[in-house]
Write a protein that holds these residues in place. Structure first.
Motif, short mmCIF file in Angstrom:
data_model
loop_
_atom_site.label_atom_id
_atom_site.label_comp_id
_atom_site.label_asym_id
_atom_site.label_seq_id
_atom_site.Cartn_x
_atom_site.Cartn_y
_atom_site.Cartn_z
N LYS A 124 33.67 -2.07 41.47
CA LYS A 124 32.66 -2.01 40.41
C LYS A 124 31.95 -3.33 40.17
O LYS A 124 30.81 -3.36 39.70
N GLU A 125 32.62 -4.44 40.47
CA GLU A 125 32.00 -5.75 40.33
C GLU A 125 32.10 -6.52 41.65
O GLU A 125 32.17 -7.75 41.67
N GLY A 126 32.09 -5.79 42.76
CA GLY A 126 32.22 -6.41 44.07
C GLY A 126 30.88 -6.83 44.64
O GLY A 126 29.96 -7.21 43.90
N PHE A 127 30.77 -6.75 45.97
CA PHE A 127 29.55 -7.17 46.65
C PHE A 127 29.19 -6.11 47.68
O PHE A 127 30.08 -5.43 48.22
N PHE A 128 27.89 -5.96 47.98
CA PHE A 128 27.48 -4.95 48.96
C PHE A 128 26.45 -5.52 49.93
O PHE A 128 25.66 -6.41 49.60
N LEU A 232 31.10 -2.70 51.59
CA LEU A 232 31.47 -3.05 50.22
C LEU A 232 32.71 -3.93 50.22
O LEU A 232 33.65 -3.68 50.98
N THR A 233 32.74 -4.94 49.36
CA THR A 233 33.95 -5.72 49.17
C THR A 233 34.44 -5.56 47.74
O THR A 233 33.66 -5.38 46.80
N GLU A 234 35.75 -5.64 47.60
CA GLU A 234 36.40 -5.45 46.31
C GLU A 234 35.96 -6.53 45.31
O GLU A 234 35.40 -7.56 45.70
N ASN A 235 36.22 -6.30 44.05
CA ASN A 235 35.81 -7.22 42.99
C ASN A 235 36.30 -8.65 43.24
O ASN A 235 37.49 -8.87 43.52
N ASP A 236 35.39 -9.59 43.13
CA ASP A 236 35.71 -11.03 43.06
C ASP A 236 36.45 -11.57 44.28
O ASP A 236 37.28 -12.48 44.15
N ILE A 237 36.16 -11.06 45.48
CA ILE A 237 36.88 -11.58 46.66
C ILE A 237 35.94 -12.18 47.70
O ILE A 237 36.42 -12.72 48.71
N LEU A 238 34.62 -12.12 47.51
CA LEU A 238 33.70 -12.58 48.53
C LEU A 238 32.80 -13.70 48.03
O LEU A 238 32.20 -13.60 46.97
N SER A 239 32.71 -14.76 48.84
CA SER A 239 31.69 -15.77 48.66
C SER A 239 30.66 -15.56 49.78
O SER A 239 30.92 -15.92 50.93
N PRO A 240 29.51 -14.93 49.49
CA PRO A 240 28.57 -14.58 50.56
C PRO A 240 27.89 -15.81 51.15
O PRO A 240 27.77 -16.86 50.49
N ARG A 241 27.46 -15.68 52.39
CA ARG A 241 26.70 -16.75 53.04
C ARG A 241 25.42 -17.01 52.26
O ARG A 241 24.64 -16.08 52.02
N PRO A 242 25.18 -18.25 51.85
CA PRO A 242 24.02 -18.52 50.98
C PRO A 242 22.67 -18.36 51.66
O PRO A 242 21.65 -18.20 50.98
#
Length: 261
Positions: A124-128, A232-242
Motif C-alpha cells: 500500500k505504501e510501496g513502489f511501482f 511492485l515492491t513492498e512498503n518501505d524497502i526500495l531506494s529507486p535509482r534517482p
C-alpha cells in the motif's frame, strides 16, 4: 505495406476470437516465412538471437526467442532490484494509500490490479514500475530478485491494448486484462511481478520447469505477443535509482534500485 499487417498481430483487439485467430496464425508453421520481414520491420537485432532465423519453427517461436549468452549481464551489487525485462518505463512512483497514480493520466488501485488479494496490504505504501515491451524488445521475463516464489495467481481478463493508446485512452486496462502474478519473498521483503497479457488468449507462460527458488536474472516467464510488466515492491524497502524517469529505457538485468534490509 508490412507494418499494418504486423500491427494486427502485436496490438490487441478486445474481441477474443480475433485474438485466438492471430495467436493460432503466429504459432503455425506457415507463419515462419514472415520472420525475416517481421525482424526487418521492427528493427530487431537478429544477430542477438540464440539461433539463426531459419531454425525458428513459427513467428511465435521467434517472438519468444532467447538471446545469446552474456548479452544481458545482471547487475551484481548486493541487494539490487533489477529490471525483469527489456522495456520503456511508462509509469513509476511511490504507491500512495494503495493507489498507483498517473499511469498515462490514469490512477489504479492495488485491489483491482492484484484481484483483491490479501497481499495487497503489503504494497500500500510501496513502489511501482510499469514496464512496456514493444515488438522490437526481447520478450522473456526474468526474476528481479533472488528469492522464493510464495504464491502465483492467474487472473482471466480482457485483451485490450496496453500500448500508449490503450494506457492513455482506455479505462484502466492494466487491471482489466489477463494477468499472471508472481509473489516472491527475498531478504528485504516481498515483490510482486504482475505480467499483463495482450493479443492472444494464454499469452503469458511460465517457463517449465519453474523452480520454487530463483536467482536474480533467472528466467521466470515469457510473453506470446504480450507487452507489459508491473513490478511492485513492498512498503518501505526500495531506494529507486534517482536517474530513472518515465520514458527511460532499461534492459533486463539493469538496476532499478536498491532493496533495503
Amino acid at each position: 505495406m508490412w507494418k499494418p499487417f504486423f500491427r494486427l498481430l502485436t496490438e490487441l483487439s478486445s474481441r477474443k476470437f480475433v485474438s485466438r485467430l492471430t495467436g493460432r496464425f503466429a504459432q503455425s508453421a506457415f507463419s515462419r516465412r514472415f520472420i525475416p520481414k517481421f525482424a526487418q520491420t521492427y528493427g530487431i537485432r537478429i544477430e542477438d538471437a540464440e539461433k539463426p532465423l531459419h531454425e525458428y519453427e513459427s513467428l511465435n517461436a521467434f517472438f519468444t526467442r532467447r538471446l545469446k549468452p552474456g548479452l544481458r549481464p545482471i547487475h551484481e551489487e548486493a541487494g539490487s532490484l533489477v529490471s525483469p525485462v527489456d522495456a520503456v518505463i511508462t509509469g513509476m512512483g511511490t504507491i500512495q494509500s494503495g493507489q498507483l497514480l498517473n499511469v498515462k493520466g490514469q490512477d489504479y488501485t492495488l485491489e483491482e490490479l492484484l484481484n483483491r488479494s490479501p497481499r495487497s496490504v503489503n504494497y500500500k505504501e510501496g513502489f511501482f514500475f510499469v514496464l512496456y515491451l514493444s515488438p522490437t524488445d526481447y520478450h522473456r521475463i526474468h526474476s528481479p530478485v533472488s528469492g522464493t516464489i510464495v504464491e502465483k495467481e492467474h487472473i482471466p481478463g480482457k485483451v485490450y491494448p496496453v500500448n500508449e493508446f490503450g494506457l492513455r485512452h482506455m479505462r484502466r486496462v492494466l487491471s482489466r486484462n489477463e494477468r499472471l502474478i508472481t509473489y516472491m519473498q527475498h531478504e528485504a521483503g516481498e515483490v510482486a511481478v504482475v505480467k499483463v497479457g495482450a493479443l492472444n488468449v494464454s499469452s503469458i507462460q511460465y517457463v517449465k520447469p519453474l523452480p520454487d527458488k530463483l536467482e536474480r536474472g533467472d528466467e521466470l516467464a515469457y510473453f506470446e505477443f504480450g507487452s507489459t510488466v508491473v513490478l511492485l515492491t513492498e512498503n518501505d524497502i526500495l531506494s529507486p535509482r534517482p536517474d530513472l524517469t518515465v520514458g527511460s529505457k532499461v534492459k533486463m538485468g539493469d538496476p532499478l534500485g536498491i532493496l533495503l534490509d
